[in-house]
Motif scaffolding. Sequence first.
Motif, PDB file in Angstrom:
ATOM      1  N   LEU A  47       5.182  -8.270 -44.148  1.00 23.43           N
ATOM      2  CA  LEU A  47       4.111  -7.383 -43.713  1.00 23.43           C
ATOM      3  C   LEU A  47       3.998  -6.139 -44.605  1.00 23.43           C
ATOM      4  CD1 LEU A  47       1.893  -6.687 -41.699  1.00 23.43           C
ATOM      5  CD2 LEU A  47       3.636  -5.656 -40.233  1.00 23.43           C
ATOM      6  N   SER A  48       5.131  -5.539 -44.982  1.00 25.33           N
ATOM      7  CA  SER A  48       5.060  -4.322 -45.800  1.00 25.33           C
ATOM      8  C   SER A  48       4.428  -4.595 -47.155  1.00 25.33           C
ATOM      9  CB  SER A  48       6.455  -3.720 -45.970  1.00 25.33           C
ATOM     10  OG  SER A  48       7.298  -4.585 -46.696  1.00 25.33           O
ATOM     11  N   GLU A  49       4.738  -5.767 -47.752  1.00 21.71           N
ATOM     12  CA  GLU A  49       4.120  -6.125 -49.029  1.00 21.71           C
ATOM     13  C   GLU A  49       2.615  -6.343 -48.869  1.00 21.71           C
ATOM     14  OE1 GLU A  49       6.897  -7.351 -47.895  1.00 21.71           O
ATOM     15  OE2 GLU A  49       8.437  -7.140 -49.442  1.00 21.71           O
ATOM     16  N   GLY A  50       2.219  -6.959 -47.743  1.00 18.48           N
ATOM     17  CA  GLY A  50       0.804  -7.155 -47.485  1.00 18.48           C
ATOM     18  C   GLY A  50       0.060  -5.840 -47.354  1.00 18.48           C
ATOM     19  N   LEU A  51       0.684  -4.863 -46.693  1.00 14.60           N
ATOM     20  CA  LEU A  51       0.059  -3.555 -46.540  1.00 14.60           C
ATOM     21  C   LEU A  51      -0.041  -2.835 -47.878  1.00 14.60           C
ATOM     22  CD1 LEU A  51       1.814  -2.480 -43.233  1.00 14.60           C
ATOM     23  CD2 LEU A  51      -0.607  -3.007 -43.510  1.00 14.60           C
ATOM     24  N   THR A  52       0.959  -3.008 -48.752  1.00 12.88           N
ATOM     25  CA  THR A  52       0.870  -2.427 -50.096  1.00 12.88           C
ATOM     26  C   THR A  52      -0.274  -3.052 -50.869  1.00 12.88           C
ATOM     27  OG1 THR A  52       3.268  -2.103 -50.099  1.00 12.88           O
ATOM     28  CG2 THR A  52       2.150  -1.971 -52.219  1.00 12.88           C
ATOM     29  N   VAL A  54      -3.003  -4.167 -49.589  1.00 14.76           N
ATOM     30  CA  VAL A  54      -4.244  -3.621 -49.040  1.00 14.76           C
ATOM     31  C   VAL A  54      -4.614  -2.324 -49.752  1.00 14.76           C
ATOM     32  CG1 VAL A  54      -5.357  -2.691 -46.978  1.00 14.76           C
ATOM     33  CG2 VAL A  54      -3.931  -4.719 -46.801  1.00 14.76           C
ATOM     34  N   LEU A  55      -3.614  -1.520 -50.110  1.00 15.70           N
ATOM     35  CA  LEU A  55      -3.889  -0.300 -50.861  1.00 15.70           C
ATOM     36  C   LEU A  55      -4.565  -0.626 -52.190  1.00 15.70           C
ATOM     37  CD1 LEU A  55      -0.635   1.780 -50.249  1.00 15.70           C
ATOM     38  CD2 LEU A  55      -2.953   2.416 -49.562  1.00 15.70           C
ATOM     39  N   GLY A  56      -4.124  -1.697 -52.842  1.00 15.09           N
ATOM     40  CA  GLY A  56      -4.766  -2.112 -54.081  1.00 15.09           C
ATOM     41  C   GLY A  56      -6.200  -2.532 -53.863  1.00 15.09           C
ATOM     42  N   VAL A  87      -0.754   4.865 -59.705  1.00 12.34           N
ATOM     43  CA  VAL A  87       0.120   4.463 -58.601  1.00 12.34           C
ATOM     44  C   VAL A  87       1.530   4.226 -59.109  1.00 12.34           C
ATOM     45  CG1 VAL A  87       0.620   2.596 -56.978  1.00 12.34           C
ATOM     46  CG2 VAL A  87      -1.682   3.522 -57.107  1.00 12.34           C
ATOM     47  N   TRP A  88       1.654   3.529 -60.228  1.00 14.66           N
ATOM     48  CA  TRP A  88       2.985   3.243 -60.780  1.00 14.66           C
ATOM     49  C   TRP A  88       3.698   4.526 -61.205  1.00 14.66           C
ATOM     50  CZ3 TRP A  88       4.890   3.568 -65.958  1.00 14.66           C
ATOM     51  CH2 TRP A  88       6.177   3.027 -66.115  1.00 14.66           C
ATOM     52  N   ILE A 148       6.130  -2.136 -56.045  1.00 17.02           N
ATOM     53  CA  ILE A 148       4.897  -1.541 -55.525  1.00 17.02           C
ATOM     54  C   ILE A 148       3.715  -1.923 -56.408  1.00 17.02           C
ATOM     55  CG2 ILE A 148       3.694   0.658 -55.157  1.00 17.02           C
ATOM     56  CD1 ILE A 148       6.486   1.823 -54.410  1.00 17.02           C
ATOM     57  N   LEU A 149       3.885  -1.795 -57.728  1.00 16.02           N
ATOM     58  CA  LEU A 149       2.802  -2.116 -58.661  1.00 16.02           C
ATOM     59  C   LEU A 149       2.373  -3.567 -58.548  1.00 16.02           C
ATOM     60  CD1 LEU A 149       0.960  -1.334 -61.033  1.00 16.02           C
ATOM     61  CD2 LEU A 149       2.851  -1.906 -62.576  1.00 16.02           C
ATOM     62  N   LEU A 150       3.333  -4.480 -58.405  1.00 12.93           N
ATOM     63  CA  LEU A 150       3.021  -5.901 -58.311  1.00 12.93           C
ATOM     64  C   LEU A 150       2.068  -6.182 -57.160  1.00 12.93           C
ATOM     65  CD1 LEU A 150       3.407  -8.905 -58.980  1.00 12.93           C
ATOM     66  CD2 LEU A 150       5.477  -8.851 -57.552  1.00 12.93           C
ATOM     67  N   TYR A 151       2.375  -5.664 -55.984  1.00 10.96           N
ATOM     68  CA  TYR A 151       1.546  -5.969 -54.818  1.00 10.96           C
ATOM     69  C   TYR A 151       0.231  -5.196 -54.820  1.00 10.96           C
ATOM     70  CZ  TYR A 151       5.157  -8.935 -52.989  1.00 10.96           C
ATOM     71  OH  TYR A 151       6.042  -9.977 -52.832  1.00 10.96           O
ATOM     72  N   VAL A 152       0.224  -4.013 -55.427  1.00 11.22           N
ATOM     73  CA  VAL A 152      -1.048  -3.305 -55.603  1.00 11.22           C
ATOM     74  C   VAL A 152      -1.969  -4.123 -56.508  1.00 11.22           C
ATOM     75  CG1 VAL A 152      -2.119  -1.287 -56.690  1.00 11.22           C
ATOM     76  CG2 VAL A 152      -0.219  -0.984 -55.104  1.00 11.22           C
ATOM     77  N   LEU A 153      -1.417  -4.690 -57.586  1.00 10.13           N
ATOM     78  CA  LEU A 153      -2.210  -5.521 -58.493  1.00 10.13           C
ATOM     79  C   LEU A 153      -2.730  -6.779 -57.795  1.00 10.13           C
ATOM     80  CD1 LEU A 153      -0.098  -5.267 -61.779  1.00 10.13           C
ATOM     81  CD2 LEU A 153      -2.359  -4.280 -61.353  1.00 10.13           C
ATOM     82  N   LEU A 154      -1.908  -7.378 -56.938  1.00  8.34           N
ATOM     83  CA  LEU A 154      -2.362  -8.559 -56.195  1.00  8.34           C
ATOM     84  C   LEU A 154      -3.525  -8.193 -55.270  1.00  8.34           C
ATOM     85  CD1 LEU A 154       1.039 -10.274 -55.280  1.00  8.34           C
ATOM     86  CD2 LEU A 154      -0.701 -11.093 -56.889  1.00  8.34           C
TER      87      LEU A 154
END
Length: 356
Positions: A47-52, A54-56, A87-88, A148-154
């Motif tokens: 869930l936390s990765e999914g929320l990150t 969403v920021l992207g 962000v990074w 953080i950067l990985l999931y923002v990019l996704l």
Amino acid sequence: MRDPTPVKDHAARLVRFQRIEIDATRLVLSGIALALPVAVGAATGHLSEGLTAVLGALLVSSAGHDGGWKARGADLGATAAVGALVVWLGAVLGAQGGVAGVWIVAVACAAALLGGIGTLEARIAAIATVFTVIGAHLGTGPDSPGHILLYVLLGMATAAALTLGTHALGRALSPLRRRELEGPPGPEWPFRRDVPKWRAELHTWHGWQYAVRLTASMAVAEVVAQFRPGAHSYWIALTVSLVVLRDEAAAPMRALERGLGTTIGVLVGGGLIGVLPTWGIVALIGVIGAVRPYLKLANYTAYAAVMTPLITMLNELGNDISWAVLRERALDTLIGCAIGLCVGYLPWRMWSSRQG
């Protein structure tokens, strides 16, 4: 006797919804772009990765909606590149305390100056300031900057694919109306015309006044945040970045709308977040994602009210959100609005009046 009409006009604006053309496809697209990453995260136990992510998706949500393929791709690419970088870097420096605060102020200053080149640059510069603050906050958490950067990019890739895919589908389904679907001319970067004009303005106070006002306000916000207890005082700088506007005359009304909207969002969001199950939160994020493009143009108070619980959920990364956290959000918002008015608006307004 003082004329009460301006007060009545401001009060009416707080609750009045402007009549704007509604693009239903864009609203649905925006909702899906925000709900999909968190739904996948919830389903897979991340869930936390999914929320990150969403920021992207939120970061590029305003890009790529006008013009042809080249214009849309350039808009999305520039927004995503700048957003991912800030962000990074914010996450790298986020755990460094005072260093992160200096970095946030420096980015705000540079973004304010570069945003004076043109409309597109101003939009991307505003995104850079906001997401530098968010990235610095994420950097204080347990996740590494690379994670953080990985999931923002996704999240960015998901939102960009939906935006471009919807454009392609519309063209395929209505080839005879292709020109109409293409919309107005898309964003361009006419540097040969805009940059010389911008450089000339840097020799005048007009070219520097917004950067000075924003930098001073962000510096005060960072100093105040150092004396605020808790880990959520980044909301002060976030609020300042949203209420200190390039249009100096619009700042007081924006601060009032932001303060009132956030207070409403705390009251409503506190009641909803405390009782909703995980999939209810997914649905809530989707609904907020769908209505936010409309509310941002129609009524900024309502926009601030729905964005408060959304940003709170995203930045808490799946942790339980208490009333204490939401109350802290409201108080930090009021502090940020006060700084925006007292540092980023009133002194300069008084100085301009004396000069005039």
